[in-house]
Design a protein around this motif. Structure first.
Motif, PDB file in Angstrom:
ATOM      1  N   CYS A 125       0.839  -1.203   0.000  1.00 34.27           N
ATOM      2  CA  CYS A 125       0.000   0.000   0.000  1.00 34.27           C
ATOM      3  C   CYS A 125       0.872   1.251   0.000  1.00 34.27           C
ATOM      4  O   CYS A 125       1.872   1.327   0.704  1.00 34.27           O
ATOM      5  N   MET A 126       0.485   2.244  -0.807  1.00 28.79           N
ATOM      6  CA  MET A 126       1.270   3.473  -0.963  1.00 28.79           C
ATOM      7  C   MET A 126       0.992   4.481   0.163  1.00 28.79           C
ATOM      8  O   MET A 126       1.685   5.472   0.279  1.00 28.79           O
ATOM      9  N   CYS A 128      -1.700   6.689   0.553  1.00 29.66           N
ATOM     10  CA  CYS A 128      -2.028   7.925  -0.165  1.00 29.66           C
ATOM     11  C   CYS A 128      -2.308   9.069   0.800  1.00 29.66           C
ATOM     12  O   CYS A 128      -2.786   8.854   1.909  1.00 29.66           O
ATOM     13  N   CYS A 133      -9.619   4.748  -0.594  1.00 30.47           N
ATOM     14  CA  CYS A 133     -10.084   3.573   0.153  1.00 30.47           C
ATOM     15  C   CYS A 133     -10.705   4.012   1.482  1.00 30.47           C
ATOM     16  O   CYS A 133     -11.723   3.471   1.908  1.00 30.47           O
ATOM     17  N   CYS A 167      -9.233   1.621  -4.892  1.00 29.87           N
ATOM     18  CA  CYS A 167      -7.786   1.838  -4.821  1.00 29.87           C
ATOM     19  C   CYS A 167      -7.221   1.728  -6.236  1.00 29.87           C
ATOM     20  O   CYS A 167      -7.462   0.735  -6.916  1.00 29.87           O
TER      21      CYS A 167
HETATM   22  S1  SF4 Z   1      -6.027   3.876  -1.985  1.00 31.24           S
HETATM   23 FE1  SF4 Z   1      -5.730   3.064   0.067  1.00 31.24          FE
HETATM   24  S2  SF4 Z   1      -5.075   0.955  -0.246  1.00 31.24           S
HETATM   25 FE2  SF4 Z   1      -4.764   2.029  -2.180  1.00 31.24          FE
HETATM   26  S3  SF4 Z   1      -2.681   2.742  -2.096  1.00 31.24           S
HETATM   27 FE3  SF4 Z   1      -3.943   4.420  -1.366  1.00 31.24          FE
HETATM   28  S4  SF4 Z   1      -3.967   4.171   0.863  1.00 31.24           S
HETATM   29 FE4  SF4 Z   1      -3.239   2.209  -0.010  1.00 31.24          FE
END
Ligand code: SF4
Ligand code: SF4
Ligand code: SF4
Lengths: 326, 159
Positions: A125-126, A128, A133, A167
């Motif tokens: 997981c980045m 974000c 999500c 996501c």
């Molecule tokens: S949307 Fe959520 S699950 Fe996907 S990379 Fe971003 S933080 Fe991670």
């Protein structure tokens, strides 16, 4: 030596993050993030990774207590198109993301100056900055913490997999047969719990490094305040004439990859599929919500103005009629 | 029946129809935020494919919220400026206003949550998410009840 510096600066950031975590447990909107509260981000220098999977093993080891222990047989789900997602007998799978494997190593063989070169790098997981999500989770089970972590609360998640759908990289992975849905309407709603990297939030709370960063023999990853991490990523990219991924993707993430080859090339060379995310450029998924939120401020003002306009014109008409009667 | 000098727009048929249509759209796209339309074949109905796209339903829900906020502000002020002299609110109107207030306030917090620089505590996030849905369910139940007992929003004041 370098490692020590990065550890020391991490602890500084870690303490600030611990403060932020304490503040974020206040159940009031005052907990709105202060403009100065800096998020923590990780830097992944893909030149250094040797693909040893020590990070993958460490992640599985420290996060084992968080892994799902589903009850079997699973309750029958209706309609029949609803599929069971069961990884409980495949806990050893490490070549993709699963509910029991939150980070895996991706490999890309590309041409560099006419020579074939293989790169490997951890994918998870980045985290974000404005995570769809968490924004779009209907239950508040997925949420962003002030220190830049996005995590899914396994006690609340119903496993509907919406977080995975929205996501851009489809990181969260589902395990059927665990969680709250079992206590509600297991046959008709929900389907387990979603799992993904939580950036070792519990270790960070204690001022410890995430396990994958701590274990890495090559110091591939580093964690620190986002501003510093971005600066360092740019410095490396400048030095090696390299490329950055994650700074702008999806409106900005807290995982910054630096590579000597374009991510476009890496993207073409990696295996992409279920549990194996791509490296595509990603537009800000939540941009529409930011733009429309502005219109939401104007809407009531327009409504009030229309009501006042109507009142004014009615009053004027009435005065005219009354004057006419005189 | 006395001729009104100040006519309340809220009593107009077109406005009622618009409100009901808008509310239905909000309820539909709101429920569409839960992953149920695909599971229960709603998005399989020809022409309804969009209902399983969370970004599309979210976008429509926001547009609807803009219209609803404008409409509610208009009706509230129209009532205070003009209607108050000739009409009073019924008990069922107060119940609906209370529930609508809950929907709108929790909705505003949900919009704030989706902004890039806003982070609420996990407890507060959970609360607004569940409360927004809860207020909506109660509103729908109340609206159904008031429809059955034929209780409107306003009552004429007799001079
Ligand atoms: S949307 Fe959520 S699950 Fe996907 S990379 Fe971003 S933080 Fe991670
Ligand atoms: S990131 Fe570090 S621990 Fe993980 S595979 Fe690469 S070198 Fe090994
Ligand atoms: S930060 Fe923690 S949970 Fe995330 S991949 Fe690394 S070890 Fe696993």
């Amino acid at each position: 030596m370098k490692k020590e510096i990065s550890r020391r600066s991490f602890l500084k950031g870690g303490l600030a993050a611990a403060g932020a975590v304490a503040a974020s447990s206040l159940p009031l909107p005052e907990a709105v993030k202060a403009a100065t509260g800096e998020e923590l981000a990780t830097l992944i220098d893909i030149r250094k990774c040797i693909g040893c999977e020590a990070c993958v093993e460490a992640c599985q080891e420290v996060n084992e207590p968080k892994f799902p222990e589903p009850k079997k047989p699973f309750p029958k789900m209706y309609p029949s198109r609803v599929k069971v997602s069961d990884w409980s007998d495949d806990r050893d799978v490490t070549d993709r993301l699963t509910p029991y494997n939150w980070v895996f190593i991706q490999e890309a063989t590309v041409m560099v100056n006419g020579k074939e070169e293989t790169f490997s790098f951890p994918r998870r997981c980045m985290h974000c900055q404005n995570p769809p999500c968490a924004d779009l989770c209907p239950w508040g089970a997925a949420r962003k913490l002030r220190n830049g972590i996005t995590r899914i609360d396994a006690d609340i998640c119903l496993g509907g997999s919406k977080c995975k759908t929205v996501c851009p990289w489809h990181f969260p992975q589902r395990q059927t047969g665990v969680g709250l849905y079992l206590d509600i309407l297991p046959n008709f709603a929900g389907n387990g719990v979603m799992y993904k990297c939580d950036r070792c939030y519990n270790r960070i709370e204690k001022g410890e490094l995430p396990a994958c960063i701590d274990i890495c023999p090559e110091n591939v990853q580093k964690i620190g305040p986002r501003g510093e991490i971005i600066k360092e990523a740019h410095a490396i990219a400048k030095e090696i004439k390299g490329y950055i991924y994650g700074e702008k993707e999806n409106g900005g993430t807290n995982t910054i990859y630096v590579s000597p080859v374009p991510f476009e090339d890496l993207n073409k060379a990696i295996e992409i599929g279920p549990g194996m995310p791509d490296l595509n450029p990603v537009k800000d998924s939540m941009a529409h919500a930011d733009n429309l939120a502005k219109a939401m401020i104007i809407a009531p003002i327009a409504g009030i103005a229309a009501a006042a306009g109507k009142f004014y014109s009615t009053s004027k008409k009435l005065t005219h009629t009354e004057e006419g009667k005189k | 029946m006395k001729a009104h000098s100040y006519a309340l727009t809220a009593g107009k048929k077109w406005l009622k129809t618009f409100y009901i249509l808008l509310f239905t759209l909000m309820a539909f796209t709101g429920f569409g935020q839960m992953p149920i339309f695909k599971r229960y074949y709603i998005s399989d109905i020809p022409g309804m494919g969009w209902s399983a796209d969370f970004y599309v339903t979210h976008y429509i829900h926001y547009i609807g919220a803009i219209l609803l906020l404008g409409l509610l502000a208009y009706c509230i002020f129209d009532y205070f400026f003009t209607g108050r002299r000739e009409f009073s609110l019924t008990v069922s109107a107060y119940v609906r206003i209370l529930l609508l207030g809950g929907i709108v306030i929790t909705g505003i917090f949900r919009v704030l949550k989706n902004l890039p620089d806003v982070v609420f505590s996990p407890e507060f996030t959970l609360f607004i998410d569940i409360a927004h849905l809860g207020f909506m369910m109660f509103y729908l139940l109340a609206a159904l009840l008031f429809l059955i007992i034929k209780s409107g929003w306003v009552r004429e004041l007799r001079n």
